[in-house]
Each structure stands twice: as C-alpha cells, then as structure tokens.
Motif scaffolding. Structure first.
Motif, PDB file in Angstrom:
ATOM      1  N   PHE A 282     -34.615 100.538 -52.619  1.00  0.00           N
ATOM      2  CA  PHE A 282     -35.888 101.245 -52.544  1.00  0.00           C
ATOM      3  C   PHE A 282     -35.587 102.503 -51.752  1.00  0.00           C
ATOM      4  O   PHE A 282     -35.107 102.429 -50.613  1.00  0.00           O
ATOM      5  N   VAL A 283     -35.793 103.684 -52.346  1.00  0.00           N
ATOM      6  CA  VAL A 283     -35.490 104.951 -51.699  1.00  0.00           C
ATOM      7  C   VAL A 283     -36.812 105.690 -51.524  1.00  0.00           C
ATOM      8  O   VAL A 283     -37.531 105.918 -52.497  1.00  0.00           O
ATOM      9  N   ALA A 284     -37.142 106.053 -50.263  1.00  0.00           N
ATOM     10  CA  ALA A 284     -38.453 106.645 -50.004  1.00  0.00           C
ATOM     11  C   ALA A 284     -38.404 107.618 -48.831  1.00  0.00           C
ATOM     12  O   ALA A 284     -37.527 107.521 -47.969  1.00  0.00           O
ATOM     13  N   MET A 285     -39.375 108.521 -48.829  1.00  0.00           N
ATOM     14  CA  MET A 285     -39.531 109.437 -47.693  1.00  0.00           C
ATOM     15  C   MET A 285     -40.986 109.836 -47.583  1.00  0.00           C
ATOM     16  O   MET A 285     -41.731 109.802 -48.565  1.00  0.00           O
ATOM     17  N   ASN A 286     -41.380 110.204 -46.382  1.00  0.00           N
ATOM     18  CA  ASN A 286     -42.719 110.724 -46.130  1.00  0.00           C
ATOM     19  C   ASN A 286     -42.595 112.183 -45.698  1.00  0.00           C
ATOM     20  O   ASN A 286     -41.579 112.570 -45.124  1.00  0.00           O
ATOM     21  N   ASN A 287     -43.606 112.963 -45.976  1.00  0.00           N
ATOM     22  CA  ASN A 287     -43.696 114.343 -45.506  1.00  0.00           C
ATOM     23  C   ASN A 287     -44.988 114.469 -44.714  1.00  0.00           C
ATOM     24  O   ASN A 287     -46.072 114.375 -45.279  1.00  0.00           O
ATOM     25  N   ARG A 288     -44.856 114.611 -43.418  1.00  0.00           N
ATOM     26  CA  ARG A 288     -45.941 114.743 -42.445  1.00  0.00           C
ATOM     27  C   ARG A 288     -46.729 113.446 -42.279  1.00  0.00           C
ATOM     28  O   ARG A 288     -46.615 112.811 -41.253  1.00  0.00           O
ATOM     29  N   ILE A 289     -47.527 113.051 -43.244  1.00  0.00           N
ATOM     30  CA  ILE A 289     -48.345 111.849 -43.121  1.00  0.00           C
ATOM     31  C   ILE A 289     -47.429 110.627 -43.141  1.00  0.00           C
ATOM     32  O   ILE A 289     -46.570 110.495 -44.008  1.00  0.00           O
ATOM     33  N   SER A 290     -47.597 109.753 -42.166  1.00  0.00           N
ATOM     34  CA  SER A 290     -46.792 108.529 -42.005  1.00  0.00           C
ATOM     35  C   SER A 290     -45.330 108.815 -41.686  1.00  0.00           C
ATOM     36  O   SER A 290     -44.498 107.923 -41.775  1.00  0.00           O
ATOM     37  N   GLN A 291     -45.007 110.026 -41.319  1.00  0.00           N
ATOM     38  CA  GLN A 291     -43.631 110.366 -40.938  1.00  0.00           C
ATOM     39  C   GLN A 291     -43.513 110.091 -39.437  1.00  0.00           C
ATOM     40  O   GLN A 291     -43.966 110.871 -38.610  1.00  0.00           O
ATOM     41  N   SER A 292     -42.896 108.973 -39.081  1.00  0.00           N
ATOM     42  CA  SER A 292     -42.873 108.532 -37.687  1.00  0.00           C
ATOM     43  C   SER A 292     -42.068 109.452 -36.776  1.00  0.00           C
ATOM     44  O   SER A 292     -42.359 109.558 -35.591  1.00  0.00           O
ATOM     45  N   VAL A 293     -41.049 110.101 -37.304  1.00  0.00           N
ATOM     46  CA  VAL A 293     -40.258 111.076 -36.551  1.00  0.00           C
ATOM     47  C   VAL A 293     -40.319 112.387 -37.336  1.00  0.00           C
ATOM     48  O   VAL A 293     -39.999 112.401 -38.523  1.00  0.00           O
ATOM     49  N   PRO A 294     -40.730 113.486 -36.706  1.00  0.00           N
ATOM     50  CA  PRO A 294     -40.856 114.749 -37.440  1.00  0.00           C
ATOM     51  C   PRO A 294     -39.507 115.425 -37.687  1.00  0.00           C
ATOM     52  O   PRO A 294     -39.243 116.543 -37.268  1.00  0.00           O
ATOM     53  N   HIS A 295     -38.630 114.704 -38.348  1.00  0.00           N
ATOM     54  CA  HIS A 295     -37.319 115.189 -38.804  1.00  0.00           C
ATOM     55  C   HIS A 295     -37.142 114.522 -40.167  1.00  0.00           C
ATOM     56  O   HIS A 295     -37.258 113.293 -40.274  1.00  0.00           O
ATOM     57  N   LEU A 296     -36.914 115.306 -41.198  1.00  0.00           N
ATOM     58  CA  LEU A 296     -36.775 114.767 -42.544  1.00  0.00           C
ATOM     59  C   LEU A 296     -35.843 113.559 -42.541  1.00  0.00           C
ATOM     60  O   LEU A 296     -34.761 113.610 -41.959  1.00  0.00           O
ATOM     61  N   HIS A 297     -36.260 112.475 -43.153  1.00  0.00           N
ATOM     62  CA  HIS A 297     -35.399 111.303 -43.281  1.00  0.00           C
ATOM     63  C   HIS A 297     -35.760 110.526 -44.540  1.00  0.00           C
ATOM     64  O   HIS A 297     -36.918 110.448 -44.924  1.00  0.00           O
ATOM     65  N   VAL A 298     -34.725 110.003 -45.162  1.00  0.00           N
ATOM     66  CA  VAL A 298     -34.883 109.222 -46.382  1.00  0.00           C
ATOM     67  C   VAL A 298     -34.477 107.788 -46.073  1.00  0.00           C
ATOM     68  O   VAL A 298     -33.414 107.542 -45.507  1.00  0.00           O
ATOM     69  N   HIS A 299     -35.336 106.859 -46.438  1.00  0.00           N
ATOM     70  CA  HIS A 299     -35.070 105.440 -46.258  1.00  0.00           C
ATOM     71  C   HIS A 299     -34.319 104.922 -47.485  1.00  0.00           C
ATOM     72  O   HIS A 299     -34.759 105.145 -48.611  1.00  0.00           O
ATOM     73  N   VAL A 300     -33.213 104.245 -47.266  1.00  0.00           N
ATOM     74  CA  VAL A 300     -32.489 103.574 -48.337  1.00  0.00           C
ATOM     75  C   VAL A 300     -32.479 102.100 -47.964  1.00  0.00           C
ATOM     76  O   VAL A 300     -31.791 101.682 -47.031  1.00  0.00           O
ATOM     77  N   VAL A 301     -33.295 101.328 -48.676  1.00  0.00           N
ATOM     78  CA  VAL A 301     -33.528  99.929 -48.340  1.00  0.00           C
ATOM     79  C   VAL A 301     -32.915  99.038 -49.410  1.00  0.00           C
ATOM     80  O   VAL A 301     -33.222  99.200 -50.595  1.00  0.00           O
ATOM     81  N   PRO A 302     -32.053  98.085 -49.016  1.00  0.00           N
ATOM     82  CA  PRO A 302     -31.493  97.171 -50.014  1.00  0.00           C
ATOM     83  C   PRO A 302     -32.587  96.268 -50.588  1.00  0.00           C
ATOM     84  O   PRO A 302     -33.477  95.830 -49.857  1.00  0.00           O
ATOM     85  N   ARG A 303     -32.509  96.011 -51.891  1.00  0.00           N
ATOM     86  CA  ARG A 303     -33.497  95.163 -52.565  1.00  0.00           C
ATOM     87  C   ARG A 303     -32.795  94.108 -53.396  1.00  0.00           C
ATOM     88  O   ARG A 303     -31.721  94.332 -53.931  1.00  0.00           O
ATOM     89  N   ASN A 304     -33.438  92.977 -53.508  1.00  0.00           N
ATOM     90  CA  ASN A 304     -33.011  91.897 -54.383  1.00  0.00           C
ATOM     91  C   ASN A 304     -34.248  91.279 -54.996  1.00  0.00           C
ATOM     92  O   ASN A 304     -35.336  91.317 -54.409  1.00  0.00           O
ATOM     93  N   LYS A 305     -34.100  90.707 -56.171  1.00  0.00           N
ATOM     94  CA  LYS A 305     -35.229  90.030 -56.807  1.00  0.00           C
ATOM     95  C   LYS A 305     -35.743  88.943 -55.875  1.00  0.00           C
ATOM     96  O   LYS A 305     -34.975  88.287 -55.178  1.00  0.00           O
ATOM     97  N   LYS A 306     -37.069  88.812 -55.863  1.00  0.00           N
ATOM     98  CA  LYS A 306     -37.756  87.805 -55.055  1.00  0.00           C
ATOM     99  C   LYS A 306     -37.502  87.973 -53.557  1.00  0.00           C
ATOM    100  O   LYS A 306     -37.490  86.998 -52.813  1.00  0.00           O
ATOM    101  N   ASP A 307     -37.309  89.224 -53.111  1.00  0.00           N
ATOM    102  CA  ASP A 307     -37.078  89.462 -51.677  1.00  0.00           C
ATOM    103  C   ASP A 307     -38.385  89.540 -50.883  1.00  0.00           C
ATOM    104  O   ASP A 307     -38.373  89.700 -49.667  1.00  0.00           O
ATOM    105  N   GLY A 308     -39.511  89.435 -51.557  1.00  0.00           N
ATOM    106  CA  GLY A 308     -40.797  89.413 -50.875  1.00  0.00           C
ATOM    107  C   GLY A 308     -41.500  90.759 -50.818  1.00  0.00           C
ATOM    108  O   GLY A 308     -42.673  90.824 -50.485  1.00  0.00           O
ATOM    109  N   LEU A 309     -40.803  91.834 -51.145  1.00  0.00           N
ATOM    110  CA  LEU A 309     -41.421  93.158 -51.136  1.00  0.00           C
ATOM    111  C   LEU A 309     -42.046  93.381 -52.503  1.00  0.00           C
ATOM    112  O   LEU A 309     -41.373  93.319 -53.521  1.00  0.00           O
ATOM    113  N   ARG A 310     -43.328  93.626 -52.521  1.00  0.00           N
ATOM    114  CA  ARG A 310     -44.029  93.771 -53.789  1.00  0.00           C
ATOM    115  C   ARG A 310     -44.539  95.189 -53.968  1.00  0.00           C
ATOM    116  O   ARG A 310     -45.337  95.656 -53.160  1.00  0.00           O
ATOM    117  N   GLY A 311     -44.068  95.839 -55.013  1.00  0.00           N
ATOM    118  CA  GLY A 311     -44.577  97.147 -55.381  1.00  0.00           C
ATOM    119  C   GLY A 311     -44.544  98.156 -54.253  1.00  0.00           C
ATOM    120  O   GLY A 311     -43.660  98.162 -53.425  1.00  0.00           O
TER     121      GLY A 311
END
Length: 133
Positions: A79-108
């Motif tokens: 799951f690759v994601a980033m926020n711009n201003r809203i919900s950006q916890s640190v005001p320095h551009l950052h991209v989240h790269v989160v490992p995913r597997n089927k049935k890992d509990g993260l939905r949509g």
C-alpha cells in the motif's frame, strides 16, 4: 523551525534506516501499520508533493522501495500512500510504503467513500480539475 524528518536525515535523531542516497532517505515508521512499513522522504526539505522540484527521481526511489518491501518481506503487495497538508503528521513530504498480504485485516481505504449524484456532476468536478491543470 525544526523538522523531525530533516533531523533524521541529518543523523541528529535516531531512525532504523533502510536506504539513503543523494535524492531520498528511507526509514522504518515508528508506528507502522504493519511491520516493515517504510517512510521515503526527499533528502531536501519540501513540505508537499507540489513543492518537490523533480518528481521523477524521487518516485523512482519510491518504486524501488515498494519492490524491495515486497521482495524482502515476501509480501503479497504494498500500500503506497501520501498526504499533502491535511493528515500530514510531519510537514515534510513522505511516502508510506506498507507491506500487504491477503487477509491482513486492512480493508480498502481509511476514509469513507461517496458517489457522484450524476454523470453531469462528475463532469463538473473533472472540468474544474482540467481547467486548473
């Protein structure tokens, strides 16, 4: 004004570094969605995607990190994601790269979804974005 991610890049704060080069700095998120969750930040301080002068080299690093997370952690995907201003916890551009597997509990997505009332309403939104581009 101090920036947490600039301090990490400068070695002034501790981080579990995954990769660093002249363009980007990647380290484990201290509050991961799943273990192996990596943050990729530009080495130079910019707050948002629209502030980044050269998008291509940075996103090449994000792409490589997504590949490395999948291969290194034997993840089914990322799951690759980033926020711009809203919900950006640190005001320095950052991209989240989160490992995913089927049935890992993260939905949509993490936010509620909506629908356009009509094709005409959708076209109104599309036209506003096209005009601004």
């Amino acid at each position: 004004m101090s920036c947490l991610f600039c301090e990490i890049v400068a070695g002034e704060r501790e981080a579990c570094v995954v990769h660093a080069d002249e363009v980007s700095f990647s380290f484990l998120d201290t509050r991961p969605v799943f273990k192996g969750h990596v943050l990729v930040v530009p080495r130079e301080h910019v707050e948002t995607l629209t502030d980044l002068p050269e998008v291509g080299p940075f996103f090449e690093r994000v792409q490589a990190m997504a590949r490395a997370v999948e291969e290194g952690l034997q993840a089914g995907g990322t799951f690759v994601a980033m926020n711009n201003r809203i919900s950006q916890s640190v005001p320095h551009l950052h991209v989240h790269v989160v490992p995913r597997n089927k049935k890992d509990g993260l939905r949509g997505f993490f936010w509620p979804r909506t629908k356009y009332a009509s094709a005409e309403e959708a076209e109104t939104y599309a036209a506003a974005v096209r005009k601004a581009r």
